[in-house]
Design a protein around this motif. Structure first.
Motif: not given
Length: 94
Positions: A31, A35, A57, A72, A77
């Protein structure tokens, strides 16, 4: 926030500050994001002896300044975060 920090301050939608303990941080190449998983300091365990863990994130700040948290955005995710959390918890139990 930056990688390696142990506590962060979260500001909710009402402008209230909440000090949180960082559980762990990680980068996801799939991605292209970083995180953070965290929980409020002093959080109470529920009936199952679990604490609610939050995930966001984040974009690390430049020059050591605070970074920025983002929500998110996708189910993919969330699935990846849950997998990382489960792996982390399994390793902690060993």
């Amino acid at each position: 926030m930056e990688h390696g920090e142990r506590q962060i301050t979260i500001i909710d939608e009402n402008g209230n500050e909440q000090l949180c303990e960082v559980l762990f941080t990680f980068d996801a190449d799939d991605f292209n994001k970083s995180y953070v998983l965290y929980f409020p300091v002093g959080a109470e365990e529920d009936d199952n002896e679990e604490i609610e863990i939050h995930a966001s994130a984040f974009t690390p700040g430049e020059d050591g300044e605070d970074g920025e948290l983002q929500p998110i955005e996708t189910d993919e995710e969330w699935e990846m975060i849950e997998e990382m959390l489960n792996t982390f918890l399994e390793e902690e139990e060993e």
